[in-house]
Every structure is written in C-alpha cells, then in structure tokens.
Design an enzyme around this catalytic site. Structure first.
Site, PDB file in Angstrom:
ATOM      1  N   LYS A  25       0.831  -1.176  -0.323  1.00  0.00           N
ATOM      2  CA  LYS A  25       0.477  -0.027  -0.224  1.00  0.00           C
ATOM      3  C   LYS A  25       1.021   1.126  -0.149  1.00  0.00           C
ATOM      4  O   LYS A  25       0.667   2.277  -1.034  1.00  0.00           O
ATOM      5  CB  LYS A  25      -0.798   0.133   1.117  1.00  0.00           C
ATOM      6  N   SER A  26       1.944   1.259   0.956  1.00  0.00           N
ATOM      7  CA  SER A  26       2.697   2.644   0.810  1.00  0.00           C
ATOM      8  C   SER A  26       3.663   2.797  -0.430  1.00  0.00           C
ATOM      9  O   SER A  26       3.074   3.690  -0.468  1.00  0.00           O
ATOM     10  CB  SER A  26       4.013   1.935   2.226  1.00  0.00           C
ATOM     11  N   ASP A  52      -7.646   1.807   0.170  1.00  0.00           N
ATOM     12  CA  ASP A  52      -6.647   3.279  -0.231  1.00  0.00           C
ATOM     13  C   ASP A  52      -6.227   3.356  -1.062  1.00  0.00           C
ATOM     14  O   ASP A  52      -5.930   4.623  -1.702  1.00  0.00           O
ATOM     15  CB  ASP A  52      -5.234   3.017   0.933  1.00  0.00           C
ATOM     16  N   ASN A 101     -10.333   6.391   4.102  1.00  0.00           N
ATOM     17  CA  ASN A 101     -10.039   6.282   5.563  1.00  0.00           C
ATOM     18  C   ASN A 101      -7.611   6.663   5.197  1.00  0.00           C
ATOM     19  O   ASN A 101      -7.336   5.183   5.831  1.00  0.00           O
ATOM     20  CB  ASN A 101      -9.914   5.124   6.630  1.00  0.00           C
ATOM     21  N   ARG A 131      -7.711  11.652  12.515  1.00  0.00           N
ATOM     22  CA  ARG A 131      -6.540  11.451  12.838  1.00  0.00           C
ATOM     23  C   ARG A 131      -5.318  12.893  12.141  1.00  0.00           C
ATOM     24  O   ARG A 131      -5.792  13.263  11.257  1.00  0.00           O
ATOM     25  CB  ARG A 131      -6.092  10.712  11.311  1.00  0.00           C
ATOM     26  N   SER A 182       3.907  11.481  13.565  1.00  0.00           N
ATOM     27  CA  SER A 182       3.373  10.242  12.463  1.00  0.00           C
ATOM     28  C   SER A 182       4.184  11.139  11.615  1.00  0.00           C
ATOM     29  O   SER A 182       4.566  11.641  10.893  1.00  0.00           O
ATOM     30  CB  SER A 182       2.221  10.375  10.955  1.00  0.00           C
ATOM     31  N   GLN A 184       4.538  10.135   8.436  1.00  0.00           N
ATOM     32  CA  GLN A 184       3.691  10.294   6.215  1.00  0.00           C
ATOM     33  C   GLN A 184       4.032  12.023   6.883  1.00  0.00           C
ATOM     34  O   GLN A 184       3.381  13.042   5.618  1.00  0.00           O
ATOM     35  CB  GLN A 184       2.137  10.251   6.962  1.00  0.00           C
ATOM     36  N   SER A 212       9.227   5.956  12.880  1.00  0.00           N
ATOM     37  CA  SER A 212       8.736   5.191  12.312  1.00  0.00           C
ATOM     38  C   SER A 212       9.794   5.851  10.451  1.00  0.00           C
ATOM     39  O   SER A 212       9.299   6.077   9.629  1.00  0.00           O
ATOM     40  CB  SER A 212       7.461   5.347  11.553  1.00  0.00           C
ATOM     41  N   ASP A 335       3.956  -1.393  12.090  1.00  0.00           N
ATOM     42  CA  ASP A 335       2.785  -1.765  11.503  1.00  0.00           C
ATOM     43  C   ASP A 335       3.075  -2.934  11.623  1.00  0.00           C
ATOM     44  O   ASP A 335       2.178  -3.659  12.122  1.00  0.00           O
ATOM     45  CB  ASP A 335       2.796  -1.650   9.923  1.00  0.00           C
ATOM     46  N   LYS A 362      -3.307   5.520  14.470  1.00  0.00           N
ATOM     47  CA  LYS A 362      -3.748   4.481  12.941  1.00  0.00           C
ATOM     48  C   LYS A 362      -4.903   4.346  12.993  1.00  0.00           C
ATOM     49  O   LYS A 362      -6.099   5.325  13.503  1.00  0.00           O
ATOM     50  CB  LYS A 362      -2.489   3.295  13.835  1.00  0.00           C
ATOM     51  N   GLU A 363      -5.402   3.421  12.690  1.00  0.00           N
ATOM     52  CA  GLU A 363      -6.993   3.746  11.719  1.00  0.00           C
ATOM     53  C   GLU A 363      -7.516   3.139  13.234  1.00  0.00           C
ATOM     54  O   GLU A 363      -9.026   3.893  13.082  1.00  0.00           O
ATOM     55  CB  GLU A 363      -7.029   1.922  10.760  1.00  0.00           C
ATOM     56  N   ARG A 366      -4.744   1.251  18.439  1.00  0.00           N
ATOM     57  CA  ARG A 366      -3.983  -0.425  18.130  1.00  0.00           C
ATOM     58  C   ARG A 366      -3.888  -0.532  19.583  1.00  0.00           C
ATOM     59  O   ARG A 366      -4.395  -1.664  19.804  1.00  0.00           O
ATOM     60  CB  ARG A 366      -3.172  -0.069  16.916  1.00  0.00           C
ATOM     61  N   HIS A 410      -7.536  -2.872   9.210  1.00  0.00           N
ATOM     62  CA  HIS A 410      -7.152  -3.809   8.446  1.00  0.00           C
ATOM     63  C   HIS A 410      -6.489  -4.790   9.371  1.00  0.00           C
ATOM     64  O   HIS A 410      -6.311  -6.286   8.765  1.00  0.00           O
ATOM     65  CB  HIS A 410      -7.060  -3.705   7.318  1.00  0.00           C
ATOM     66  N   ARG A 411      -5.275  -4.280   9.515  1.00  0.00           N
ATOM     67  CA  ARG A 411      -4.386  -5.054  10.309  1.00  0.00           C
ATOM     68  C   ARG A 411      -4.431  -5.339  11.444  1.00  0.00           C
ATOM     69  O   ARG A 411      -4.360  -6.455  11.802  1.00  0.00           O
ATOM     70  CB  ARG A 411      -3.165  -4.304  10.592  1.00  0.00           C
ATOM     71  N   LYS A 438      -8.647  -2.403   2.957  1.00  0.00           N
ATOM     72  CA  LYS A 438      -8.016  -1.837   2.875  1.00  0.00           C
ATOM     73  C   LYS A 438      -6.621  -2.086   1.987  1.00  0.00           C
ATOM     74  O   LYS A 438      -5.797  -0.921   2.106  1.00  0.00           O
ATOM     75  CB  LYS A 438      -7.492  -0.460   4.654  1.00  0.00           C
TER      76      LYS A 438
END
Ligand code: DC
Length: 679
Positions: A25-26, A52, A101, A131, A182, A184, A212, A335, A362-363, A366, A410-411, A438
């Site tokens: 995905k990334s 995604d 998402n 988020r 994050s 990101q 990360s 992850d 995260k989603e 977690r 998803h995870r 996802k």
C-alpha cells in the site's frame, strides 16, 4: 454487494504451499502520486488493488491525470508535470476530494496541492477526521500556504484556498516539521517540496525524534527513482537539491507489502507444516526489500521462526516451539509489530513491545484494540501510552472462542486471524472481515489456500426440502452471508446426466456401471460465475426441465450416488460449506452441526413456480403446477435410493408465510445459536 458481518475461522492446524502477496500500500500510493506529479507517463506494475489505492486513483483522475488500464497487473498514468487541472489562472473552481481512511493519500495530497495552487476540499470517513494532520498544516502554513480546517482544528476535513495562485513561499529558512506523531508528515513534505525546488535547495528539519524511519527510507528511495536528488544528515535534516524535477522512470514496479508478509511469516512460525511439505513460500517480497517492515523477519526469528529468502521470495518454517517471548523496541517496524502481538499468544512467557505510541493514531487506537481483543482470547495484557505486554493463555483451558472486533482496521483483522491456530482448537470469529480490503482484499482466501484444518473442524450446514421449496436460493444466500462454499448437489446429478448424453449413454440400470465411472471422473470445474464441463460452459444447459428429469433418473442409481460421494466431500473446504440437496444431512455429511429441512405448502410452491415461469414467458396454471409438484413429492418420497425425507435431526422450516430474507434470517439465527462465541 453486502459486506459480510463476520467470518468464522475454524481451528487451523498446519500451513504449507505458496502464497503470492499483493503490492504494498505504501509503495503503491507513493508511486501513484509521484507518477502524477511527473512529466511524461509511467507504467505502474503490480499496483495494489485496494480501498486506499482506489481513493488515490480517483483523486488523481479528478485532478486531471489520465489513467489507462494496460492489463490486469499494469496501468499507465500520464502525469500533471506539477500542474493541476485547475490551473490557478484558469478557474477557481473548487475540487472536492474524498480520501476514505487513506492517510497515505490525505497527507501527501494536502502538501502537494498546497504547493500547486487551486481550491480544494479534502475529506474522508469519520475516522480520517480523527487522525491528526496539524503538524503538516503548521509546516505548510509557516511556508505561506493558506489551509483552513473545516471541522476540528488539527484534523481533516481541510480546505486549501489558493484560487488566486500559490502565495509567495518562504523557502529561505528550513521548513520545520514535527516527526514524533506520524512520519507521513515528513513524507508528504519530501514528496511535495521538489515541486518548488527549481531554483534553490529546499531544506526540511525534523523537530523532535523521528518515528517510523523505515517509511522515510521508502519515500527517499522512490524520490530517487523519479529523478529527485536529495541529501540527508542523520534523520534530522533533509535537503532537496535545487533544479530537482519529477521525471517518470517509464516503468515503476510495486514491491509486495512486507507488512502483509508478516501474517504469513507468523503463520509459518506458529503452525506445523503438513507432512511431505517443506514449509511456506511467500512470493513478491524478499530479504532485500526497500520496506522497513521487512525487519519484522529479525523479530520473528528471535521468537523462533526459521526464515530464509532471496530477492523476491521468502521461505518460512516453524523452528522453536513454543515461540520464545521477546522484549523489543518496535519503532522500526510500527505496522508489522502488531503481528508480534498476535505471535505472543504462542510464546513461552510475556512478550513486551515498546516504543509503539504511533499505534494510537492509526486506523484505530491499536494499543487499546489489541488489549481488548487479545484479552477476549484468554491472554493477559498490560499497556501504557507506548508499550504493550502480552502473556499467553495459561493453558488450553484458558483459551476462549472469541468474536474479534476489528475496528475498521485491516491489520487487526489479519493479525487476530492468527488466533485460529490456537492449541485449544477453538474457532475464531472475525467481525467485519471486509476491512482487510484496505491493503489486502484477498487475505482470507490466501490464508485458506495455505492453511489446513481437520475436515471435521470445517462446519457444514445442510439444507434440503421438496422441489420448489426455495432451498437453492436459501442455501446460496446463507453461504454468501457466512462466506462459505456452496455445494449444489443436484447440479452434480444434472452434470452426470448431461455428460452421459454427450457420451451417448442411456440413463438406465443396465448402464449403471458406465454411468458410475462417468460420475466418478466428471471433468467439472466450479468457477465463481459458471460451471465448466470438459471446458464448456454448461451453467445454463444443466438448468433445463429436460436435464432435471434426466438427473432424477440417474440419481436413483445407487452406484452413481456412491461415485459422487468423494467429489461431494471435496467441497468441505475452509472456511465452511453450505450443502444443498437430498442426502446431504443423512449420507454425505451426517455429522453436520445444522441441518435444515425447508418446506412450503404445495399451493404456495405452485404459486412461486408460477410467478417464475410467467416471468420467463411460459404460460401454465397454478393448479397444473400444484398437481405436478404433488406427484413429484410422492415419487421422491417413495423412491428407494435417497428418498425425500428430512434427516432425523433436521430442523423443519415452513417458508409458506415467510419472505426469502426472513427464511435466511431464521437459518442464520439457528446457526448463531450453535456457535460457541461469547458476544
Ligand atoms: O435439486 P435439483 O433439481 O438440481 O436436483 C436434480 C435431481 O437430482 C432431482 O431429481 C433430485 C436429485 N438429487 C438427488 O437425488 N440427490 C441430491 N443430493 C441432489 C439432487
């Protein structure tokens, strides 16, 4: 299609064979955006097909990219070359982008669009609006961009208000961004700032400890592939070299997702290998992956997994058993570390995962989610803001058959599916299993291909009833709702009759042995949308009245029935089966935990059939149909081979007064009542 509300995993025993992983995905969403920002067109191969990536593709289309499918595994993107469809001087029209998402779409698109000019609104699902994005917006605002929050400050939805063109940017000082919420945010800036680095170096400085880091490595590796030159000093200062311009590399290949690999690496470490096989092969990603999550392998090895591999594949076997409990700083594998929490269920002590604060944004949260669900399974958990400790159930008796809530994450769904290997041989229910779409829509199919269960642990629901009772419709709907396979056993007799016709065999007793041989070796393939007999699509051909009559004849020959037993048993595959037909509950699956005998008055069945025939343009009367049905019932009840009669332990369901939905709901209720899951 209705999304299944749950999927029940039978207890799983062994794992072996080969699994091909989908693209990361990334990497997928980064390559999509970089291709979109580039001059020229890029052929993107092995892109992940998921929620995604769909939202990213749709957003890029809206922005004016041309996206053409080339094959099942490739598409071509013609990039914008740094301009949006709504060039600032052309039209101030507002473009609204819905990003689901997908953090990997929301963050980088915000940065890129803020530097390209135009009016945009970026929003997502409610969780997306929880988020954080404030640190990125702060960095862009400090540069001079105009970005407004449309809801809660610090969170999407956002509006970028550059209808009159991008305001002058303050690029002389380093762009500051926080790195501890994050990664990101940094990725978003690294991908966007090359758009404004034509004449000067652009410097980004990270404030606070960068989390990360491996995801930043992916970003940097891909930037280089798309023509951007950069330097970094440690993890604090990044410079995009003046004159950098996005250039398509022509072809960009998406590596498989190393986080997705983690579920299979874990499965291979937890489950024994079926006799005669040599472990599990995982294809699409290898030991030299650019993804940081590949370092999950080191952690899995520390717990006992035996992992070897090459450039594009991995090989796993169970090593130490039980697994060894570990204590690990997981900052480098945020992850994939979730998978360690699931592996901890099988360890010889308490596993402690630290430095995982990013899990909370995260989603879902977690850490909280893992604690809740692992506890339901019987584990003991302790957690803090940035750590999680998991102690496995003390003995088989401490395991629980849990209904796992997945939090639209998803995870969570994929990690907790590993609980199905529990030594207590309890099934595991995964709620909202479709959330895996996802990043890995085919996850459960892949798991069921490489995992094996004891056949008696794979549930079977038998459904029988007189002709025109609606049992076929009921069986198909129940199977769809449970995600189970469907055996339409009548179709096998129809296929035998059709094949006999092709071979020129009469359908009578003197030919019984030849017919039985034919039935035992039917060259049939059941595909999702059609049935192939010897390569020919016979989906319609077996449904005629004539073939139905012939099926009734061959089905009275005991040796033909015996010849079809093995084929029918073969339908009992993970995760379960709904079997429709005469002797399902009495002969083929006598141990089935639920048997339903569906009836309806002959008047009611005649009326239903009448409606069906009228809609096909066939004229007849209800009275004639009713007489036919009653005659057929009588014949079916009296025949010696597999007469029409409910299994002794079948539950009778009279559908005369019920709609199809009500009938399905009743059967699902009965099924729920037989399942061991506590709410
Ligand atoms: O359900 P159907 O109409 O497709 O079945 C075709 C014929 O096969 C019908 O006469 C019933 C018979 N049959 C059977 O004997 N045993 C089964 N398990 C299923 C169908």
């Amino acid at each position: 299609m209705r999304r299944a509300t749950f999927l029940d995993l039978p207890p799983l025993r062994t794992v072996g064979g080969t699994v091909q992983l989908p693209g990361s995905k990334s990497i997928s969403n980064r390559i999509l955006l970089l291709a979109a920002l580039s001059e020229g067109s890029t052929e993107v191969r092995d892109l992940l097909d998921s929620d995604d990536t769909h939202v990213m593709l749709e957003a890029l289309r809206q922005l004016g990219c041309i996206i053409e499918p080339l094959s099942a595994r490739a598409l071509r993107i013609t990039g914008l070359g740094g301009r949006t469809a709504h060039a600032p001087d052309a039209s101030p029209a507002l473009t609204r982008l819905f990003l689901g998402n997908a953090g990997t779409a929301m963050r980088p698109l915000t940065a890129a669009l803020a530097l390209m000019g135009g009016e945009f609104e970026l929003s997502g699902v409610p969780r997306m609006h929880e988020r954080p994005i404030g640190d990125l917006v702060d960095a862009l605002s400090a540069l001079g961009c105009r970005i407004h929050y449309l809801g809660t400050p610090g969170f999407p939805p956002l509006r970028i208000a550059h209808g009159g063109g991008v305001p002058p940017l303050r690029l002389d000082a380093p762009v500051l961004v926080r790195g501890d919420v994050s990664s990101q945010f940094l990725t978003a800036l690294l991908m966007a700032l090359p758009l404004v680095a034509q004449t000067r170096d652009v410097v980004i400085e990270v404030v606070g400890e960068l989390i990360s880091k491996p995801y930043i490595e992916i970003t940097l590796a891909l930037l280089a592939r798309f023509g951007i030159r950069w330097q970094r000093e440690g993890w604090q200062r990044f410079t995009i070299t003046a004159g950098s311009r996005y250039q398509s590399p022509g072809v960009a290949h998406v590596e498989a997702d190393a986080s997705s690999a983690s579920y299979f690496i874990a499965a291979g470490a937890i489950a024994a290998c079926p006799e005669g096989q040599n472990g599990l092969e995982i294809r699409g990603v290898g030991l030299n992956s650019i993804q940081g999550d590949i370092r999950f392998i080191e952690a899995a090895r520390a717990m006992g997994a035996q992992v070897t591999g090459g450039d594009n594949s991995l090989h796993v076997r169970r090593g130490a058993w039980p697994l060894k409990a570990i204590t690990l700083d997981c900052n480098h594998i945020p992850d994939a570390a979730m998978t360690l929490a699931a592996m901890a269920l099988y360890a010889d002590g308490t596993t402690e995962l630290t430095n995982i604060a990013s899990w909370r944004v995260k989603e879902t949260d977690r850490i909280a989610a893992m604690v809740a669900e692992l506890t339901k399974l019987g584990a003991t958990c302790e957690a803090g803001n940035d750590f999680l400790r998991v102690t496995p159930p003390a003995s088989n008796a401490h395991w629980r058959a849990a209904s796992i809530h997945t939090y639209d994450d998803h995870r969570m769904a994929m990690c907790l599916s590993l609980a199905a290997f529990n030594p207590a041989r309890l099934p595991v229910r995964i709620e909202d299993p479709g959330c895996v779409a996802k990043t890995y829509p085919g996850y459960f199919d892949a798991l069921f291909q490489v995992a094996q269960a004891d056949p008696e642990d794979i549930p079977v629901i038998c459904i029988d009833g007189p002709t025109a009772s609606g049992k076929g419709t009921l069986a198909a709907e129940v199977a769809a709702r449970l995600g189970y396979h469907l055996l339409d056993s009548g179709a096998l007799y129809r296929l035998t009759a059709l094949a006999a016709g092709t071979a020129g065999l009469a359908l009578d007793a003197p030919r019984e042995d030849a017919l039985a041989r034919l039935a035992a070796t039917l060259p049939v393939r059941f595909l999702p949308e059609c049935i192939l007999l010897d390569g020919r699509d016979v989906t319609q051909a077996i449904r005629t009245e004539e073939v139905g009559m012939q099926a009734s004849q061959v089905s009275q020959l005991p040796r033909v029935r015996a010849a079809l037993v093995a084929l029918q048993h073969g339908f009992r595959r993970l995760p379960g089966l709904v079997a429709d037909g005469r002797d399902m509950g009495t002969v083929i699956f006598p141990q089935a935990p639920l048997k339903v005998y569906l009836t309806a008055s002959s008047q009611c069945r005649a009326e239903r059939r009448h409606k069906q025939l009228i809609s096909k343009g066939i004229t007849t009367t209800i009275a004639t149909l009713r007489a036919d049905l009653e005659a057929r019932d009588a014949r079916d009840m009296q025949r010696s081979a597999a007469p029409l009669k409910p299994a002794e332990d079948a539950l009778l369901l009279d559908s005369s007064e019920l709609t199809i939905d009500e009938t399905v709901a009743r059967v699902l209720q009965w099924w729920q009542a037989r399942r061991p899951f506590s709410a």
